[in-house]
Each structure stands twice: as C-alpha cells, then as structure tokens.
Scaffold this motif. Structure first.
Motif, PDB file in Angstrom:
ATOM      1  N   PRO A   1      33.257 -25.803 -80.181  1.00  0.00           N
ATOM      2  CA  PRO A   1      31.827 -25.520 -80.264  1.00  0.00           C
ATOM      3  C   PRO A   1      31.037 -26.397 -79.293  1.00  0.00           C
ATOM      4  O   PRO A   1      31.483 -27.457 -78.895  1.00  0.00           O
ATOM      5  CB  PRO A   1      31.458 -25.814 -81.701  1.00  0.00           C
ATOM      6  N   PHE A   2      29.869 -25.918 -78.975  1.00  0.00           N
ATOM      7  CA  PHE A   2      28.967 -26.680 -78.121  1.00  0.00           C
ATOM      8  C   PHE A   2      28.205 -27.686 -78.979  1.00  0.00           C
ATOM      9  O   PHE A   2      27.824 -27.364 -80.100  1.00  0.00           O
ATOM     10  CB  PHE A   2      27.976 -25.745 -77.438  1.00  0.00           C
ATOM     11  N   PRO A   3      27.955 -28.877 -78.465  1.00  0.00           N
ATOM     12  CA  PRO A   3      27.186 -29.844 -79.265  1.00  0.00           C
ATOM     13  C   PRO A   3      25.757 -29.356 -79.512  1.00  0.00           C
ATOM     14  O   PRO A   3      25.049 -28.990 -78.567  1.00  0.00           O
ATOM     15  CB  PRO A   3      27.171 -31.101 -78.397  1.00  0.00           C
ATOM     16  N   VAL A   4      25.358 -29.298 -80.770  1.00  0.00           N
ATOM     17  CA  VAL A   4      23.991 -28.909 -81.100  1.00  0.00           C
ATOM     18  C   VAL A   4      23.050 -29.932 -80.471  1.00  0.00           C
ATOM     19  O   VAL A   4      23.295 -31.135 -80.522  1.00  0.00           O
ATOM     20  CB  VAL A   4      23.804 -28.829 -82.627  1.00  0.00           C
ATOM     21  N   GLY A   5      22.004 -29.428 -79.825  1.00  0.00           N
ATOM     22  CA  GLY A   5      21.053 -30.285 -79.142  1.00  0.00           C
ATOM     23  C   GLY A   5      21.310 -30.418 -77.651  1.00  0.00           C
ATOM     24  O   GLY A   5      20.449 -30.868 -76.911  1.00  0.00           O
ATOM     25  N   GLN A   6      22.515 -30.019 -77.202  1.00  0.00           N
ATOM     26  CA  GLN A   6      22.842 -30.121 -75.775  1.00  0.00           C
ATOM     27  C   GLN A   6      21.964 -29.182 -74.963  1.00  0.00           C
ATOM     28  O   GLN A   6      21.759 -28.032 -75.327  1.00  0.00           O
ATOM     29  CB  GLN A   6      24.303 -29.753 -75.544  1.00  0.00           C
ATOM     30  N   LYS A   7      21.440 -29.675 -73.847  1.00  0.00           N
ATOM     31  CA  LYS A   7      20.662 -28.835 -72.944  1.00  0.00           C
ATOM     32  C   LYS A   7      21.619 -28.103 -72.008  1.00  0.00           C
ATOM     33  O   LYS A   7      22.630 -28.653 -71.588  1.00  0.00           O
ATOM     34  CB  LYS A   7      19.678 -29.666 -72.132  1.00  0.00           C
ATOM     35  N   VAL A   8      21.274 -26.848 -71.711  1.00  0.00           N
ATOM     36  CA  VAL A   8      22.102 -26.026 -70.834  1.00  0.00           C
ATOM     37  C   VAL A   8      21.214 -25.316 -69.806  1.00  0.00           C
ATOM     38  O   VAL A   8      20.067 -24.986 -70.096  1.00  0.00           O
ATOM     39  CB  VAL A   8      22.922 -24.978 -71.631  1.00  0.00           C
ATOM     40  N   ALA A   9      21.753 -25.115 -68.623  1.00  0.00           N
ATOM     41  CA  ALA A   9      21.076 -24.323 -67.598  1.00  0.00           C
ATOM     42  C   ALA A   9      21.723 -22.948 -67.603  1.00  0.00           C
ATOM     43  O   ALA A   9      22.948 -22.830 -67.589  1.00  0.00           O
ATOM     44  CB  ALA A   9      21.227 -24.986 -66.235  1.00  0.00           C
ATOM     45  N   LEU A  10      20.904 -21.908 -67.654  1.00  0.00           N
ATOM     46  CA  LEU A  10      21.410 -20.537 -67.731  1.00  0.00           C
ATOM     47  C   LEU A  10      20.862 -19.696 -66.586  1.00  0.00           C
ATOM     48  O   LEU A  10      19.725 -19.893 -66.147  1.00  0.00           O
ATOM     49  CB  LEU A  10      20.979 -19.893 -69.053  1.00  0.00           C
ATOM     50  N   ARG A  11      21.669 -18.769 -66.144  1.00  0.00           N
ATOM     51  CA  ARG A  11      21.261 -17.783 -65.149  1.00  0.00           C
ATOM     52  C   ARG A  11      21.431 -16.429 -65.818  1.00  0.00           C
ATOM     53  O   ARG A  11      22.550 -16.004 -66.108  1.00  0.00           O
ATOM     54  CB  ARG A  11      22.147 -17.908 -63.913  1.00  0.00           C
ATOM     55  N   VAL A  28      21.227 -24.594 -80.442  1.00  0.00           N
ATOM     56  CA  VAL A  28      20.691 -24.827 -81.787  1.00  0.00           C
ATOM     57  C   VAL A  28      21.729 -24.565 -82.887  1.00  0.00           C
ATOM     58  O   VAL A  28      21.577 -25.068 -83.994  1.00  0.00           O
ATOM     59  CB  VAL A  28      19.407 -24.010 -82.048  1.00  0.00           C
ATOM     60  N   ASN A  29      22.761 -23.787 -82.591  1.00  0.00           N
ATOM     61  CA  ASN A  29      23.844 -23.589 -83.543  1.00  0.00           C
ATOM     62  C   ASN A  29      25.017 -22.899 -82.860  1.00  0.00           C
ATOM     63  O   ASN A  29      24.908 -22.458 -81.718  1.00  0.00           O
ATOM     64  CB  ASN A  29      23.394 -22.810 -84.783  1.00  0.00           C
ATOM     65  N   ASN A  30      26.132 -22.831 -83.545  1.00  0.00           N
ATOM     66  CA  ASN A  30      27.339 -22.171 -83.069  1.00  0.00           C
ATOM     67  C   ASN A  30      27.766 -21.122 -84.081  1.00  0.00           C
ATOM     68  O   ASN A  30      27.559 -21.294 -85.283  1.00  0.00           O
ATOM     69  CB  ASN A  30      28.473 -23.185 -82.897  1.00  0.00           C
ATOM     70  N   TYR A  31      28.341 -20.053 -83.583  1.00  0.00           N
ATOM     71  CA  TYR A  31      28.840 -18.980 -84.445  1.00  0.00           C
ATOM     72  C   TYR A  31      30.354 -18.955 -84.349  1.00  0.00           C
ATOM     73  O   TYR A  31      30.909 -18.865 -83.268  1.00  0.00           O
ATOM     74  CB  TYR A  31      28.281 -17.624 -84.010  1.00  0.00           C
ATOM     75  N   GLN A  32      31.011 -19.036 -85.502  1.00  0.00           N
ATOM     76  CA  GLN A  32      32.466 -19.017 -85.534  1.00  0.00           C
ATOM     77  C   GLN A  32      32.945 -17.938 -86.495  1.00  0.00           C
ATOM     78  O   GLN A  32      32.249 -17.594 -87.448  1.00  0.00           O
ATOM     79  CB  GLN A  32      32.993 -20.388 -85.953  1.00  0.00           C
ATOM     80  N   ASP A  33      34.142 -17.421 -86.226  1.00  0.00           N
ATOM     81  CA  ASP A  33      34.706 -16.421 -87.137  1.00  0.00           C
ATOM     82  C   ASP A  33      35.442 -17.120 -88.280  1.00  0.00           C
ATOM     83  O   ASP A  33      35.462 -18.343 -88.380  1.00  0.00           O
ATOM     84  CB  ASP A  33      35.585 -15.423 -86.381  1.00  0.00           C
ATOM     85  N   GLN A  34      36.066 -16.342 -89.152  1.00  0.00           N
ATOM     86  CA  GLN A  34      36.737 -16.902 -90.321  1.00  0.00           C
ATOM     87  C   GLN A  34      37.920 -17.789 -89.959  1.00  0.00           C
ATOM     88  O   GLN A  34      38.378 -18.572 -90.775  1.00  0.00           O
ATOM     89  CB  GLN A  34      37.164 -15.794 -91.306  1.00  0.00           C
ATOM     90  N   ALA A  41      26.930 -18.984 -79.290  1.00  0.00           N
ATOM     91  CA  ALA A  41      26.022 -20.086 -79.585  1.00  0.00           C
ATOM     92  C   ALA A  41      24.600 -19.569 -79.611  1.00  0.00           C
ATOM     93  O   ALA A  41      24.250 -18.669 -78.853  1.00  0.00           O
ATOM     94  CB  ALA A  41      26.165 -21.190 -78.538  1.00  0.00           C
ATOM     95  N   GLY A  42      23.801 -20.138 -80.483  1.00  0.00           N
ATOM     96  CA  GLY A  42      22.370 -19.849 -80.515  1.00  0.00           C
ATOM     97  C   GLY A  42      21.678 -20.776 -79.536  1.00  0.00           C
ATOM     98  O   GLY A  42      21.905 -21.981 -79.554  1.00  0.00           O
ATOM     99  N   ILE A  43      20.868 -20.204 -78.665  1.00  0.00           N
ATOM    100  CA  ILE A  43      20.190 -20.997 -77.640  1.00  0.00           C
ATOM    101  C   ILE A  43      18.690 -20.787 -77.758  1.00  0.00           C
ATOM    102  O   ILE A  43      18.216 -19.654 -77.808  1.00  0.00           O
ATOM    103  CB  ILE A  43      20.675 -20.591 -76.234  1.00  0.00           C
ATOM    104  N   GLN A  44      17.969 -21.878 -77.796  1.00  0.00           N
ATOM    105  CA  GLN A  44      16.509 -21.839 -77.778  1.00  0.00           C
ATOM    106  C   GLN A  44      16.069 -22.067 -76.341  1.00  0.00           C
ATOM    107  O   GLN A  44      16.409 -23.086 -75.735  1.00  0.00           O
ATOM    108  CB  GLN A  44      15.942 -22.939 -78.673  1.00  0.00           C
ATOM    109  N   PHE A  45      15.331 -21.113 -75.787  1.00  0.00           N
ATOM    110  CA  PHE A  45      14.816 -21.285 -74.431  1.00  0.00           C
ATOM    111  C   PHE A  45      13.741 -22.353 -74.433  1.00  0.00           C
ATOM    112  O   PHE A  45      12.966 -22.477 -75.377  1.00  0.00           O
ATOM    113  CB  PHE A  45      14.240 -19.981 -73.889  1.00  0.00           C
TER     114      PHE A  45
END
Length: 70
Positions: A1-11, A28-34, A41-45
């Motif tokens: 998973p990606f660290p919650v709070g980590q900043k990312v650059a997106l294209r 802001v969060n990660n989505y995982q299966d069973q 991952a949930g990303i807040q712009f």
C-alpha cells in the motif's frame, strides 16, 4: 500500500482532451481485496488551478456523471 499522507505527482491523460493534466495529490486511503492485494488508492487533489479543475469537470460531465461537477 501507499503511505497515507504521501504526496504524489500525477499526469492525467483523459480521453478527448488535447493535453495531459498535471496535478498534485495526497494519498488518503488504500483499497485492498480480501487477500490483502492492493487494488487502488484514494487520492485527494491539491491546489488545482482553474484550467485543470475545468478539464476534470468537463471530462466527468461528458462521461455521464450523475450530477454536474463544479
């Protein structure tokens, strides 16, 4: 998973748009299966300028968002 709070650059290359949109976001969060496999991952712009905001809103309205995006 990606660290919650980590900043990312997106294209974002949205179908039907002339240019890719450069945005900054924050995990802001990660989505995982069973089986605990990462599914997304949930990303807040962050700090979207008007051109990027309008580009995203226009794309979402074209693909049939249930409510207009402002």
């Amino acid at each position: 998973p990606f660290p919650v709070g980590q900043k990312v650059a997106l294209r974002l290359e949205l179908p039907g748009t002339a240019q890719a949109l450069q945005v900054t976001g924050r995990i802001v969060n990660n989505y995982q299966d069973q089986n605990d496999n990462l599914r997304g991952a949930g990303i807040q712009f962050m700090e979207l300028d008007d051109q990027v905001r309008d580009g995203i809103a226009s794309y979402l309205n074209k693909v049939g968002a249930s409510h207009p995006v402002h």
